[in-house]
Design an enzyme around this catalytic site. Structure first.
Site, short mmCIF file in Angstrom:
data_model
loop_
_atom_site.label_atom_id
_atom_site.label_comp_id
_atom_site.label_asym_id
_atom_site.label_seq_id
_atom_site.Cartn_x
_atom_site.Cartn_y
_atom_site.Cartn_z
N GLY A 183 0.62 -1.13 0.05
CA GLY A 183 -0.03 0.05 0.10
C GLY A 183 0.76 1.41 -0.16
O GLY A 183 0.28 2.47 0.52
N SER A 184 1.96 1.28 -0.77
CA SER A 184 2.84 2.43 -0.71
C SER A 184 1.99 3.60 -1.41
O SER A 184 2.26 4.78 -1.37
CB SER A 184 3.90 2.33 -1.11
OG SER A 184 4.20 1.86 -2.24
N ASN A 185 1.50 3.08 -2.59
CA ASN A 185 0.51 4.21 -3.44
C ASN A 185 -0.69 4.68 -2.79
O ASN A 185 -0.95 6.08 -2.68
CB ASN A 185 0.33 3.29 -4.89
CG ASN A 185 1.17 3.37 -5.79
OD1 ASN A 185 1.45 4.55 -6.48
ND2 ASN A 185 1.85 2.30 -6.28
N MET B 291 -4.21 -7.21 -6.76
CA MET B 291 -3.69 -8.12 -7.45
C MET B 291 -4.99 -9.44 -7.87
O MET B 291 -4.54 -10.60 -8.04
CB MET B 291 -2.75 -9.17 -6.73
CG MET B 291 -1.51 -8.20 -6.45
SD MET B 291 -0.91 -7.30 -7.82
CE MET B 291 0.25 -8.55 -8.57
N LEU C 267 -10.33 -8.20 -12.68
CA LEU C 267 -11.57 -8.17 -12.39
C LEU C 267 -12.43 -8.64 -13.61
O LEU C 267 -12.02 -8.45 -14.76
CB LEU C 267 -12.03 -6.61 -12.37
CG LEU C 267 -11.54 -6.11 -10.97
CD1 LEU C 267 -11.11 -4.46 -11.11
CD2 LEU C 267 -12.03 -6.43 -9.77
N HIS D 223 -0.07 1.26 -13.04
CA HIS D 223 0.52 0.34 -13.64
C HIS D 223 1.98 0.68 -13.91
O HIS D 223 2.38 1.67 -14.22
CB HIS D 223 0.06 -0.11 -15.10
CG HIS D 223 0.74 -1.27 -15.51
ND1 HIS D 223 0.59 -2.73 -14.90
CD2 HIS D 223 1.57 -1.46 -16.68
CE1 HIS D 223 1.38 -3.69 -15.88
NE2 HIS D 223 1.84 -2.69 -16.68
N GLU E 163 -12.04 -3.50 -19.72
CA GLU E 163 -12.15 -5.16 -19.63
C GLU E 163 -10.84 -5.71 -20.15
O GLU E 163 -10.28 -6.60 -19.41
CB GLU E 163 -13.20 -5.75 -20.32
CG GLU E 163 -14.67 -5.50 -19.79
CD GLU E 163 -15.75 -6.09 -20.85
OE1 GLU E 163 -15.61 -7.24 -21.37
OE2 GLU E 163 -16.78 -5.43 -20.83
N VAL F 295 -7.01 -6.31 -19.95
CA VAL F 295 -5.99 -5.80 -18.77
C VAL F 295 -5.03 -4.74 -18.99
O VAL F 295 -4.42 -4.68 -19.99
CB VAL F 295 -5.23 -7.20 -18.19
CG1 VAL F 295 -4.15 -6.74 -17.14
CG2 VAL F 295 -6.34 -8.10 -17.58
C1 GRF Z 1 2.88 -0.81 -7.73
O1 GRF Z 1 3.84 -0.97 -8.39
C2 GRF Z 1 1.69 -0.87 -8.76
O2 GRF Z 1 2.12 -0.15 -9.90
C3 GRF Z 1 1.41 -2.01 -9.35
O3 GRF Z 1 1.31 -2.63 -7.63
C4 GRF Z 1 2.38 -2.03 -7.08
C5 GRF Z 1 1.55 -1.72 -5.74
O4 GRF Z 1 2.60 -1.36 -4.67
N1 GRF Z 1 -0.03 -2.12 -9.60
P1 GRF Z 1 1.84 -0.52 -3.38
O5 GRF Z 1 1.35 -1.62 -2.71
O6 GRF Z 1 1.23 0.53 -3.82
O7 GRF Z 1 3.03 -0.45 -2.63
#
Ligand code: GRF
Length: 189
Positions: free
Chosen positions: A14-16, A90, A93, A109, A142, A144
């Protein structure tokens, strides 16, 4: 204008999500963080920020992806969610869920789409001897890792870069890109 109510879907660290929480939330408000993996680190980040954190484990649903998504959809509707931001979620959908949230769901992405949808993006950029690499925020459709691109950040690949080094460098760009794109998207939907 009232702030758009955002749910962030995660599976891991969850760093994003953290970047979205830390940003100035003046056009959006993260009101729910939901993980499909029990114990996902991002759930702690949500709680620390005072945001509702839920787990909906996909495992009991087995191969019935749609049953999982119907439950997910009900949780989102019950909270009047306007926008879904996928952040390291991950699960692929199904068309059912993508249609339910058409034009209201975005994803980040780690590649310069349309290059390298799917996994192993840093390895593939190195294998192809690319000069540049980066990340993309796009609307979820739809197919990916396709859909309208909302923004990209790019970097130059250095001699000696490894997939791990690239992953770290790209992640820093993701943390700048995602809040910016979500803010722009929330202002227009
Ligand atoms: C990120 O690299 C994002 O681009 C990809 O999954 C990773 C998630 O990282 N979809 P985080 O959980 O947000 O740290």
């Amino acid at each position: 204008m009232s702030k758009k109510r955002v749910a962030v879907l995660i599976s891991g660290r969850g760093s994003n999500l953290q970047a979205l929480l830390d940003a100035k939330q003046d056009v959006y408000e993260i009101v729910l963080v939901l993980a499909n993996v029990p114990g996902a680190l991002g759930l702690e980040r949500a709680r620390a920020a005072g945001v509702e954190a839920l787990t909906l484990d996909h495992k009991p649903y087995g191969k019935n992806r749609e049953a999982f998504e119907r439950e997910l959809n009900a949780l989102l509707i019950a909270r009047n969610i306007d926008i879904i931001a996928l952040a390291g979620f991950m699960r692929v959908l199904t068309p059912y869920f993508v249609r339910e949230w058409a034009g209201r769901m975005i994803n980040i992405h780690p590649s310069l789409l349309p290059k390298y949808p799917g996994t192993r993006t840093h390895e593939r950029a190195l294998e192809a001897n690319d000069a540049e690499h980066g990340c993309t925020v796009h609307v979820v459709v739809e197919e990916v890792d396709a859909g309208e691109m909302l923004g990209q950040e790019r970097l130059r690949i250095n001699p000696g870069d490894t997939p791990e080094i690239l992953a770290t460098r790209v992640l820093e760009l993701e943390h700048q890109l995602y809040p910016r794109c979500l803010t722009e998207f929330a202002s227009r939907v």
